[in-house]
Write a protein that holds these residues in place. Structure first.
Motif, PDB file in Angstrom:
ATOM      1  N   LEU A  43       0.858  -1.178   0.000  1.00 34.50           N
ATOM      2  CA  LEU A  43       0.000   0.000   0.000  1.00 34.50           C
ATOM      3  C   LEU A  43       0.897   1.231   0.000  1.00 34.50           C
ATOM      4  O   LEU A  43       1.827   1.302   0.792  1.00 34.50           O
ATOM      5  CB  LEU A  43      -0.889   0.013   1.246  1.00 34.50           C
ATOM      6  N   ARG A  44       0.605   2.185  -0.875  1.00 37.76           N
ATOM      7  CA  ARG A  44       1.460   3.375  -0.939  1.00 37.76           C
ATOM      8  C   ARG A  44       0.688   4.565  -1.482  1.00 37.76           C
ATOM      9  O   ARG A  44       0.097   4.506  -2.559  1.00 37.76           O
ATOM     10  CB  ARG A  44       2.679   3.105  -1.824  1.00 37.76           C
ATOM     11  N   GLY A  45       0.710   5.650  -0.731  1.00 34.04           N
ATOM     12  CA  GLY A  45       0.116   6.899  -1.192  1.00 34.04           C
ATOM     13  C   GLY A  45      -1.396   6.878  -1.201  1.00 34.04           C
ATOM     14  O   GLY A  45      -2.028   5.924  -0.754  1.00 34.04           O
ATOM     15  N   THR A  46      -1.972   7.959  -1.695  1.00 31.00           N
ATOM     16  CA  THR A  46      -3.417   8.102  -1.716  1.00 31.00           C
ATOM     17  C   THR A  46      -3.936   8.331  -3.129  1.00 31.00           C
ATOM     18  O   THR A  46      -3.188   8.687  -4.037  1.00 31.00           O
ATOM     19  CB  THR A  46      -3.864   9.285  -0.827  1.00 31.00           C
ATOM     20  N   GLY A  47      -5.218   8.120  -3.260  1.00 25.80           N
ATOM     21  CA  GLY A  47      -5.923   8.389  -4.510  1.00 25.80           C
ATOM     22  C   GLY A  47      -7.351   8.771  -4.168  1.00 25.80           C
ATOM     23  O   GLY A  47      -7.757   8.742  -3.003  1.00 25.80           O
ATOM     24  N   THR A  48      -8.115   9.123  -5.185  1.00 26.19           N
ATOM     25  CA  THR A  48      -9.514   9.495  -4.959  1.00 26.19           C
ATOM     26  C   THR A  48     -10.342   9.093  -6.168  1.00 26.19           C
ATOM     27  O   THR A  48      -9.827   8.992  -7.291  1.00 26.19           O
ATOM     28  CB  THR A  48      -9.655  11.004  -4.687  1.00 26.19           C
ATOM     29  N   PHE A  49     -11.621   8.858  -5.918  1.00 31.18           N
ATOM     30  CA  PHE A  49     -12.572   8.601  -6.996  1.00 31.18           C
ATOM     31  C   PHE A  49     -13.403   9.843  -7.304  1.00 31.18           C
ATOM     32  O   PHE A  49     -14.317   9.799  -8.116  1.00 31.18           O
ATOM     33  CB  PHE A  49     -13.510   7.446  -6.627  1.00 31.18           C
ATOM     34  N   ARG A  50     -13.083  10.970  -6.650  1.00 29.68           N
ATOM     35  CA  ARG A  50     -13.818  12.206  -6.923  1.00 29.68           C
ATOM     36  C   ARG A  50     -13.567  12.650  -8.358  1.00 29.68           C
ATOM     37  O   ARG A  50     -12.466  12.460  -8.856  1.00 29.68           O
ATOM     38  CB  ARG A  50     -13.369  13.314  -5.954  1.00 29.68           C
ATOM     39  N   PRO A  51     -14.521  13.207  -9.034  1.00 28.10           N
ATOM     40  CA  PRO A  51     -15.848  13.631  -8.583  1.00 28.10           C
ATOM     41  C   PRO A  51     -16.926  12.557  -8.731  1.00 28.10           C
ATOM     42  O   PRO A  51     -18.077  12.801  -8.398  1.00 28.10           O
ATOM     43  CB  PRO A  51     -16.154  14.811  -9.498  1.00 28.10           C
ATOM     44  N   VAL A  52     -16.575  11.355  -9.222  1.00 24.49           N
ATOM     45  CA  VAL A  52     -17.596  10.329  -9.448  1.00 24.49           C
ATOM     46  C   VAL A  52     -18.220   9.875  -8.128  1.00 24.49           C
ATOM     47  O   VAL A  52     -19.445   9.801  -7.994  1.00 24.49           O
ATOM     48  CB  VAL A  52     -17.008   9.132 -10.229  1.00 24.49           C
ATOM     49  N   THR A  53     -17.386   9.544  -7.144  1.00 24.92           N
ATOM     50  CA  THR A  53     -17.856   9.237  -5.791  1.00 24.92           C
ATOM     51  C   THR A  53     -16.946   9.963  -4.808  1.00 24.92           C
ATOM     52  O   THR A  53     -15.773  10.221  -5.095  1.00 24.92           O
ATOM     53  CB  THR A  53     -17.855   7.721  -5.480  1.00 24.92           C
ATOM     54  N   GLN A  54     -17.481  10.262  -3.648  1.00 26.22           N
ATOM     55  CA  GLN A  54     -16.744  11.042  -2.648  1.00 26.22           C
ATOM     56  C   GLN A  54     -15.920  10.099  -1.765  1.00 26.22           C
ATOM     57  O   GLN A  54     -16.254   9.845  -0.605  1.00 26.22           O
ATOM     58  CB  GLN A  54     -17.719  11.876  -1.820  1.00 26.22           C
ATOM     59  N   VAL A  55     -14.841   9.582  -2.341  1.00 31.34           N
ATOM     60  CA  VAL A  55     -13.995   8.589  -1.677  1.00 31.34           C
ATOM     61  C   VAL A  55     -12.533   8.985  -1.817  1.00 31.34           C
ATOM     62  O   VAL A  55     -12.083   9.365  -2.897  1.00 31.34           O
ATOM     63  CB  VAL A  55     -14.199   7.180  -2.290  1.00 31.34           C
ATOM     64  N   VAL A  56     -11.797   8.875  -0.707  1.00 36.03           N
ATOM     65  CA  VAL A  56     -10.334   8.962  -0.709  1.00 36.03           C
ATOM     66  C   VAL A  56      -9.835   7.617  -0.207  1.00 36.03           C
ATOM     67  O   VAL A  56     -10.418   7.030   0.722  1.00 36.03           O
ATOM     68  CB  VAL A  56      -9.832  10.117   0.189  1.00 36.03           C
TER      69      VAL A  56
END
Length: 196
Positions: free
Chosen positions: A95-108
């Motif tokens: 596991l490394r770093g972050t990502g997001t599904f925004r603007p499709v869904t409000q998830v980090v």
């Protein structure tokens, strides 16, 4: 309770985590995931709570999202999962770093950097059961959710605070969870990879 021998059909050894309570109703909701071990699992779970996420869900990588099945189908589902586990070897998950599904869904989320294909293969094999097959709203993307459906500022903070996160560990099992509607998600059974 640990089973000392093979499950029905002799397919794979596993660890039974049921409390023995009967299931109410004709259907049950299940999910299948890879647990994130300590010390990282607790830390990522706390980060999700701190972000204001009302779902207190232990950190995990989903292999099959919430799926309602007939309670009578559970034995067949467990046999299928034992077979899937037996034919997939343990692997390293990074596991490394972050990502997001925004603007499709409000998830980090915390991103999976290594072990992606292994998660994809497990998810596809699990979903191959007629009892578990469901149409997905989005393509499968292994990740660890750390904030969902919270204020934009909380999403931004989780994204930034965990940008340098890194953890590497061996995955040697996945877990079947169940939800009766009365309680939170409960681990039902662990399936050990590569054991027949």
């Amino acid at each position: 309770m640990e089973t000392g021998g093979p499950v029905a059909g002799g397919v794979a050894r596993s660890v039974d985590r049921r409390d023995g309570a009967p299931q109410a109703g004709d259907t049950i909701q299940i999910g299948i995931a890879v647990d994130i071990p300590e010390p990282w699992g607790g830390m990522l779970t706390r980060r999700r709570v701190e972000a204001g996420d009302p779902l207190v869900v232990p950190a995990h990588v989903t292999l099959l999202g919430p799926t309602e099945i007939p309670t009578a189908a559970l034995p067949a589902v467990e046999r299928h999962l034992a077979g899937v586990a037996a034919t997939h070897l343990p692997f390293t998950l990074h596991l490394r770093g972050t990502g997001t599904f925004r603007p499709v869904t409000q998830v980090v989320f915390v991103a999976v950097a290594a072990g992606i294909s292994e998660c994809e293969l497990l998810a596809a094999a699990i979903n191959a059961s007629p009892d578990l097959h469901r149409e997905a709203r989005f393509p499968y993307h292994p990740h660890v959710t750390v904030a969902q459906d919270v204020a934009p500022e909380a999403l931004d903070r989780a994204y930034e605070d965990l940008a340098d996160f890194s953890a590497m560990f061996e995955v040697d099992s996945f877990t079947l969870f169940s939800h009766s509607g009365q309680t939170r998600w409960q681990p039902r059974r662990d399936f050990l990879l590569g054991v027949s």
